[in-house]
Design an enzyme around this catalytic site. Structure first.
Site, PDB file in Angstrom:
ATOM      1  N   SER A 139      -5.564  39.757  16.055  1.00  0.00           N
ATOM      2  CA  SER A 139      -4.302  39.180  16.701  1.00  0.00           C
ATOM      3  C   SER A 139      -4.193  39.384  18.154  1.00  0.00           C
ATOM      4  CB  SER A 139      -2.937  39.828  16.224  1.00  0.00           C
ATOM      5  OG  SER A 139      -1.823  39.211  16.958  1.00  0.00           O
ATOM      6  N   TYR A 152       2.659  46.312  13.221  1.00  0.00           N
ATOM      7  CA  TYR A 152       1.623  45.390  13.251  1.00  0.00           C
ATOM      8  C   TYR A 152       0.573  45.693  14.412  1.00  0.00           C
ATOM      9  CZ  TYR A 152       0.230  40.589  13.313  1.00  0.00           C
ATOM     10  OH  TYR A 152      -0.483  39.235  13.201  1.00  0.00           O
TER      11      TYR A 152
END
Length: 257
Positions: A139, A152
């Site tokens: 990401s 995350y």
């Protein structure tokens, strides 16, 4: 058909990015193994549809990516695993002092630990085959951070670090390991958030997308699952044989800021 004869395992692939990646890999000629934690008729139907559309073999194998033993069992059940795409992931947003312990543990397990387990199980198969590709869907949050996304961000930074380690451990073999770092991607999950965001900010669709949802993405455009799939196919191809241990950002300039 640059991946003819190869078999790819894509975790978390019954929707969104994972399904888009699996479709592009099948389009490139590889057989594919789809995966998620559910075991529904529609999951197996997705595999059948891909097999019919692209003329490849496609299967669906249920496995809970929060469970290390199931992660490893997925790779064993897949048989061949020439290309491993670690895509499974979840998200939760909260201040760190209010972040639920169970959410932290689940995010680390699914987003990070699963990458370790599937890779550890796949590498011996790749070595036996004499060729392999590990492609981790990380990401933009693997390269930068945002508030309220501690688990995350930590997990995706870990995926980027693990990518480099695996690349170094396989550097003298015909195996590569790289990470793709998407920004915001237009998936069904994101699409479903747009109407509520429009109502919250009293804005039209395009204004919400450009000024709210894509505020940090300089292109002001979503990446697409087809673009991520195309990037995955490139990294799996012979053209990328000397690309290993790196990240490729598909983020509209986000990490250039």
């Amino acid at each position: 058909m640059v991946l003819n004869g190869k078999t790819a395992v894509v975790t978390g692939s019954n929707s969104g990015i994972g399904l888009g990646v699996a479709r592009e890999i099948a389009r490139a000629g590889a057989n594919v193994v789809l995966n998620s934690f559910t075991d529904r008729e529609e999951d197996h139907a997705l595999a059948a549809e891909i097999a019919k559309e692209f003329g490849v073999e496609a299967r669906y194998i249920q496995a809970d990516m929060s469970d290390g033993e199931q992660c490893r069992a997925l790779i064993e059940k897949a048989g061949d695993c020439d290309v491993l795409v670690n895509n499974a992931g979840i998200q939760h947003v909260a201040p760190i002092d209010e972040f639920p312990m169970d959410k932290w543990n689940a995010i680390i397990a699914i987003n990070l630990n699963s990458v370790f387990h599937t890779t550890a199980a796949a590498l011996p198969k790749m070595r036996t085959a004499g060729w392999g590709r590990v492609i981790n869907i990380a990401s933009a949050h693997g390269l930068t951070a945002s508030p309220f996304k501690s688990a995350y961000v930590a997990a995706k930074h870990g995926v980027v670090g693990m990518t480099k380690t695996v690349a170094l451990e396989t550097a003298e073999e015909p195996i590569t390991c790289n990470a793709i770092c998407p920004g915001y991607v237009l998936t069904p999950l994101v699409e479903a958030q747009i109407p509520d965001t429009m109502e919250k900010y009293n804005m039209g669709r395009e204004e919400v997308i450009k000024k709210v949802m894509l505020e940090r993405q300089p292109s002001r455009e979503f990446a697409t699952v087809e673009q991520l799939g195309g990037t995955t196919v490139f990294l799996a191809s012979d053209a990328a044989a000397q690309i290993t241990g790196t990240t490729i950002s598909v983020d509209g300039g986000w990490t250039a800021l």
